[in-house]
Design an enzyme around this catalytic site. Structure first.
Site, PDB file in Angstrom:
ATOM      1  N   ALA A 278       0.822  -1.213   0.000  1.00 25.94           N
ATOM      2  CA  ALA A 278       0.000   0.000   0.000  1.00 25.94           C
ATOM      3  C   ALA A 278       0.853   1.258   0.000  1.00 25.94           C
ATOM      4  CB  ALA A 278      -0.914  -0.011   1.213  1.00 25.94           C
ATOM      5  N   GLU A 282       4.507   2.582  -6.241  1.00 22.04           N
ATOM      6  CA  GLU A 282       5.136   2.048  -7.447  1.00 22.04           C
ATOM      7  C   GLU A 282       4.383   2.470  -8.712  1.00 22.04           C
ATOM      8  OE1 GLU A 282       3.712  -0.036  -5.124  1.00 22.04           O
ATOM      9  OE2 GLU A 282       1.904  -0.303  -6.325  1.00 22.04           O
ATOM     10  N   ASP A 324       8.056  33.344 -35.075  1.00 21.37           N
ATOM     11  CA  ASP A 324       8.070  33.952 -36.415  1.00 21.37           C
ATOM     12  C   ASP A 324       6.973  34.991 -36.468  1.00 21.37           C
ATOM     13  OD1 ASP A 324       9.850  32.252 -37.448  1.00 21.37           O
ATOM     14  OD2 ASP A 324       8.397  30.948 -38.444  1.00 21.37           O
TER      15      ASP A 324
HETATM   16  P1  ATP Z   1       8.954  35.564 -40.868  1.00 23.36           P
HETATM   17  O1  ATP Z   1      10.368  35.131 -40.711  1.00 23.36           O
HETATM   18  O2  ATP Z   1       8.413  36.167 -39.661  1.00 23.36           O
HETATM   19  O3  ATP Z   1       8.062  34.547 -41.463  1.00 23.36           O
HETATM   20  P2  ATP Z   1       9.270  36.822 -43.376  1.00 23.36           P
HETATM   21  O4  ATP Z   1       8.280  35.971 -44.070  1.00 23.36           O
HETATM   22  O5  ATP Z   1       9.293  38.251 -43.746  1.00 23.36           O
HETATM   23  O6  ATP Z   1       9.032  36.802 -41.860  1.00 23.36           O
HETATM   24  P3  ATP Z   1      11.290  35.489 -44.828  1.00 23.36           P
HETATM   25  O7  ATP Z   1      10.295  34.598 -45.442  1.00 23.36           O
HETATM   26  O8  ATP Z   1      12.624  34.968 -44.446  1.00 23.36           O
HETATM   27  O9  ATP Z   1      10.710  36.180 -43.560  1.00 23.36           O
HETATM   28  O10 ATP Z   1      11.491  36.709 -45.814  1.00 23.36           O
HETATM   29  C1  ATP Z   1      12.514  37.641 -45.626  1.00 23.36           C
HETATM   30  C2  ATP Z   1      12.356  38.764 -46.613  1.00 23.36           C
HETATM   31  O11 ATP Z   1      12.525  38.254 -47.931  1.00 23.36           O
HETATM   32  C3  ATP Z   1      10.993  39.416 -46.615  1.00 23.36           C
HETATM   33  O12 ATP Z   1      10.922  40.465 -45.719  1.00 23.36           O
HETATM   34  C4  ATP Z   1      10.849  39.910 -48.030  1.00 23.36           C
HETATM   35  O13 ATP Z   1      11.472  41.157 -48.191  1.00 23.36           O
HETATM   36  C5  ATP Z   1      11.615  38.875 -48.813  1.00 23.36           C
HETATM   37  N1  ATP Z   1      10.700  37.870 -49.353  1.00 23.36           N
HETATM   38  C6  ATP Z   1       9.848  37.098 -48.693  1.00 23.36           C
HETATM   39  N2  ATP Z   1       9.184  36.279 -49.507  1.00 23.36           N
HETATM   40  C7  ATP Z   1       9.633  36.543 -50.731  1.00 23.36           C
HETATM   41  C8  ATP Z   1       9.344  36.006 -52.037  1.00 23.36           C
HETATM   42  N3  ATP Z   1       8.457  35.041 -52.181  1.00 23.36           N
HETATM   43  N4  ATP Z   1      10.000  36.516 -53.069  1.00 23.36           N
HETATM   44  C9  ATP Z   1      10.908  37.484 -52.908  1.00 23.36           C
HETATM   45  N5  ATP Z   1      11.217  38.016 -51.734  1.00 23.36           N
HETATM   46  C10 ATP Z   1      10.600  37.562 -50.664  1.00 23.36           C
END
Ligand code: ATP
Length: 864
Positions: A278, A282, A324
């Site tokens: 008791a 365990e 993010d």
């Molecule tokens: P988080 O990191 O919070 O998701 P985020 O989406 O802005 O933010 P990334 O996706 O790394 O981060 O993008 C970084 C930067 O790259 C953006 O701020 C933008 O200027 C550029 N970027 C994001 N997506 C594209 C894309 N599809 N084509 C071209 N440039 C892009």
């Protein structure tokens, strides 16, 4: 067949497949033939074995032997009752373990991966378990390979095969047949193996083996994932071991005291062993597993899928949440608000007016597709879709551009370069278009006067807009495929597009909740510092005077020492690369912080692994990031992390409530039995009484405590230290005083009843101890709040468990059959009433303690 030395044609012939993939009826046939594509689980313990294992405890075995010996010596009835109680105990233990296993299984199923295949001449997304040999699988950076494949096509495809070969560097793949027949797996570069991870590029492969026929299947036995034990489980297992020795010591002493007082040796043996059974908790580690597994099941309903069970326990210790931005704090619903074309920019392409130039770039450079099965709706990354859709609605846009400027090459976006490039043919030349973060674009442009551009971009960013810059150049000849240097250089700056992404409505509230819970929310984004700061300010992440925004470049310049020194002030990290996330986690951990970190890309995996709680995105996350994470957010939502933390705190609290309850009750049992002879009283309880109390108090009420709702103040407390021991926050002293009080009440009942010559004294002692423990279960529902204020009936399962125990105890007292079995006698109403009143003493004493703790600011035990 040796797949790696064969040509693609030979492979297709052997597998009776083609580049178009299999047709539906062929797939159905093959799934019949080959079975599902999954590894056989480690052979589960069959139910009977699980049941049998409930008896493996040494104490239980000794008890069974003692019961049998006592049966042989003539006490048949007691022996049978003891055996029945042990069997019921085993059934309950079995049912609990079985339930926990089911809950864990269900979680595993939910975490199953998906793959993209070409079937019926179309690309479809299917569960990886549905793959069959001959299927054509599409691979992309971030995917986990679903089955063994012979690669048909690849573009900069790199695969990390550490799980199979131990080689941690990603391997460059190729589609060409190899020479060496006996090449080791690691050298078969035209093959991709199940459960390995695509870290870069893309490609296609044909399935050559599934399930247990795959290379990983052949060694599956070695790879069975071990369920990690949680820190608390480890501590409890240790503690149980130590406690067992102490209890055994006490039992030995008790045995000899009994013999010296003239008790029958066999009776004493049964009594002391029953006590040991008791009192040794365990079952505690098992109960913790159940609480954690059920907690994980509940978390799924709140959109948090737990991949590693210990995470449920450690969630409650989180002090930092690094998140993010896009999609997590915001809705990832991009809308272009504003575009701006540089005055000096004009495309010297016939037929394209100056005011159409930027629109043309926006219309051509994108990574999105029209879905012909869905009304030609544009699908893809919301940023991409927003830019193309915006362009297509402007005056001057032309629907035929796509045909007139066919795409010849492309360099996909990645968050290290922060840009993407496409190349299009035009009248014997080529136009190279790049879009990306402003700094990246300015870096590849020959424009020298950055000032007007940055000024414009800053104004957009200050309004919280995500800014994308465009640049381009005309070239005469195509460079070799993938030559980023040749394409992304010497360009002309063209213009900017600013888009907004509305915050998630619940995010602000969740951030405020983090703060009251002593958790620091931190934003880590690839976005521009001004945009990031504007959003962080709006959300409440940047609030206090000293809060800082740091960029990736600044971070790169900081020494480890400076970073460690200043990290608690840094609330926003902008333009950081995924590698820097790892550095941030490490620096925070150096400051003794317990970090939850979100991530979705391939490169986020190391940071997710390193974080105390790695959090991957369920919708946008890659398989690689999910593999590395402890928890997956099924809705990609920041608020879900906060909910999970709250749930983690609740589960830990409830486990602690259960421990407090069980330890205090067990201690009371030991003290009662041990002290009775010491103070000159006869043995207060028979072995069956002890076993009965153990049975009814530990099982149902214990589980019911796990379903207790969260304390109202749960998110107003600081996080629990992950190093906190079992007896932290006054649990040891609580166990002692509650145990002493309960034992004293029981012994006083015994002494008094014997003193007045009450023949029912033993039934009374039995009843008082049993009811006191029920009261203890009730009062353990909260360490801080009064039960009367919480409402006696608010934990239904517990009320049910207590009511059931109460009725069973009354049956034992009043049913003649049970009287015979348990050696009890019907109590008079006065005796019963007295027992009930006495059993509430401990309950009220604990309520009083809560009052004192409240008055002293919860510092009642601060002296130890
Ligand atoms: P988080 O990191 O919070 O998701 P985020 O989406 O802005 O933010 P990334 O996706 O790394 O981060 O993008 C970084 C930067 O790259 C953006 O701020 C933008 O200027 C550029 N970027 C994001 N997506 C594209 C894309 N599809 N084509 C071209 N440039 C892009």
């Amino acid at each position: 067949m040796n797949w790696h030395t064969s040509t693609i044609e030979a492979v297709f012939k052997e597998l009776q497949s083609s580049r178009d993939g299999l047709l539906a009826d062929e797939v159905a046939k093959r799934i019949q033939q080959y079975g599902p594509n999954q590894l056989q689980e480690k052979k589960k313990k069959p139910a009977w074995l699980l049941f049998a294992l409930q008896f493996k405890d040494v104490m239980i075995l000794i008890l069974i032997v003692a019961a049998v010996v006592s049966a042989i010596a003539g006490d048949m009835k007691d022996a049978i009752v003891i055996l029945v109680i042990i069997i019921i105990n085993a059934i309950i233990g079995f049912a609990q373990e079985f339930r926990a296993e089911k809950a864990i299984d269900a979680l595993k199923k939910m975490a199953a991966a998906h793959v993209r295949v070409k079937r019926n001449k179309r690309v479809e997304q299917i569960a990886a378990t549905a793959l069959v040999p001959g299927d054509i699988v599409l691979l992309e950076a971030g995917d986990m390979v679903g089955a063994d494949l012979r690669i048909l096509e690849c573009h900069s495809l790199k695969i990390e095969e550490a799980s199979l070969t131990g080689e941690s560097h990603a391997i460059d793949k190729s589609a060409d047949p190899l020479q060496a027949e006996d090449a080791p797996l690691g050298d078969r570069i035209n093959m991709a193996y199940k459960s390995t991870l695509v870290t870069a590029g893309n490609g296609k492969g044909v399935v050559v083996a599934t399930g247990m026929q795959t290379e990983i299947g052949k060694i599956a036995g070695m790879l069975q994932e071990r369920e990690g034990t949680t820190p608390l489980q480890k501590r409890l297992a240790d503690f149980s071991k130590k406690l067992s020795f102490i209890v055994l010591g006490i039992c030995v002493v008790l045995y000899f005291i009994g013999i010296l007082r003239g008790e029958k040796p066999l009776n004493m043996l049964l009594t002391t062993i029953s006590l040991a059974v008791a009192a040794i908790p365990e079952a505690l580690p098992a109960v913790i597993t159940i609480a954690l597994a059920l907690g994980a099941k509940k978390l799924v309903k709140k959109n948090a899928l737990i991949r590693k069970l210990p995470a449920v326990e450690t969630l409650g210790s989180v002090t930092y949440i690094c998140t993010d931005k896009t999609g997590t704090l915001t809705q990832n619903l991009m809308t272009v608000q504003d575009i701006w074309q540089h005055d000096k920019f004009d495309l010297s392409i016939p037929g394209i007016q100056k005011e159409q130039a930027l629109l043309l770039l926006m219309a051509l450079n994108h990574d999105s597709k029209e879905d012909h099965n869905d009304n030609n709706k544009r699908k893809g990354d919301p940023t991409e879709v927003a830019l193309v859709e915006y362009a297509s609605k402007q005056e001057g846009y032309n629907d035929n551009w796509k045909q007139h400027f066919p795409r010849k090459q492309e360099l996909p976006f990645d968050s290290d370069r922060k840009m993407m490039t496409t190349v299009h043919a035009t009248n014997g030349a080529f136009v190279v278009i790049t879009k990306g973060a402003l700094e990246s674009i300015l870096n590849i442009c020959h424009t020298t006067d950055h000032q007007p551009v940055t000024q414009r971009s800053d104004t957009m960013a200050e309004a919280g807009q995500r800014v994308i810059a465009y640049s381009c150049k005309l070239i005469k000849q195509l460079p070799s495929a993938g030559d980023a240097v040749a394409l992304e250089s010497d360009q002309q700056f063209c213009g900017l597009a600013g888009m907004i992404d509305p915050p998630r409505p619940e995010a602000r509230q969740a951030i405020a909740e983090c703060k009251t819970a002593g958790i620091v929310p931190v934003l880590i984004t690839g976005d521009h510092p001004i945009t990031a700061a504007a959003i962080a300010r709006d959300m409440g992440i940047l609030k206090q005077e000293g809060d800082k925004t740091v960029t990736g470049v600044e971070l790169g310049k900081l020494s480890d020492e400076d970073l460690n020194g200043g990290i608690t002030q840094m609330k926003v990290y902008a333009r950081v690369s995924p590698q820097q996330k790892l550095r941030i986690v490490k620096a925070l951990q150096k400051q003794e912080q317990f970090v939850a970190m979100t991530g979705d890309g391939v490169n986020d995996a190391p940071a997710l692994k390193r974080a105390n709680i790695g959090v991957a995105m369920g919708i946008t996350g890659t398989d690689v990031s999910k593999e590395a994470a402890d928890m997956i957010l099924l809705d990609d939502n920041f608020a879900t992390i906060v909910k999970a933390v709250k749930e983690g705190r609740r589960i830990y609290d409830n486990i602690r409530k259960f421990i407090r309850y069980v330890l205090a009750c067990n201690f009371a049992e030991i003290l009662t039995i041990f002290m009775a002879p010491v103070v000159g009283l006869p043995m207060p309880l028979l072995p069956i009484h002890i076993l009965w109390i153990n049975l009814v108090t530990d099982s149902l009420p214990g589980l019911a405590l796990a379903s207790e709702k969260a304390d109202a103040q749960i998110m107003n407390r600081p996080p629990r230290s992950p190093a906190e021991g079992i007896f932290a926050r006054g649990l040891a002293i609580y166990t002692v005083w509650v145990g002493v009080l309960m034992a004293t009440v029981t012994l006083v009942t015994q002494a008094w009843a014997i003193y007045i010559g009450d023949a029912h004294w033993q039934t009374m002692v039995f009843t008082v101890l049993c009811f006191s423990q029920m009261g203890q279960a009730m009062v353990s529902r909260s360490e801080y709040d009064f039960i009367y204020r919480m409402g006696i009936f608010t934990n239904r399962p517990l009320v049910g468990a207590i009511a059931l125990t109460f009725i069973l105890q009354l049956a034992i007292i009043y049913l003649p059959v049970l009287n015979k079995i348990f050696n009890t006698a019907p109590l008079t109403l006065i005796e019963l009433g007295l027992c009930m009143i006495l059993s509430t003493i401990t309950f009220h004493a604990v309520e009083l303690e809560k009052f004192i703790k409240k008055k002293t600011g919860n510092k009642a035990y601060s002296f130890i």
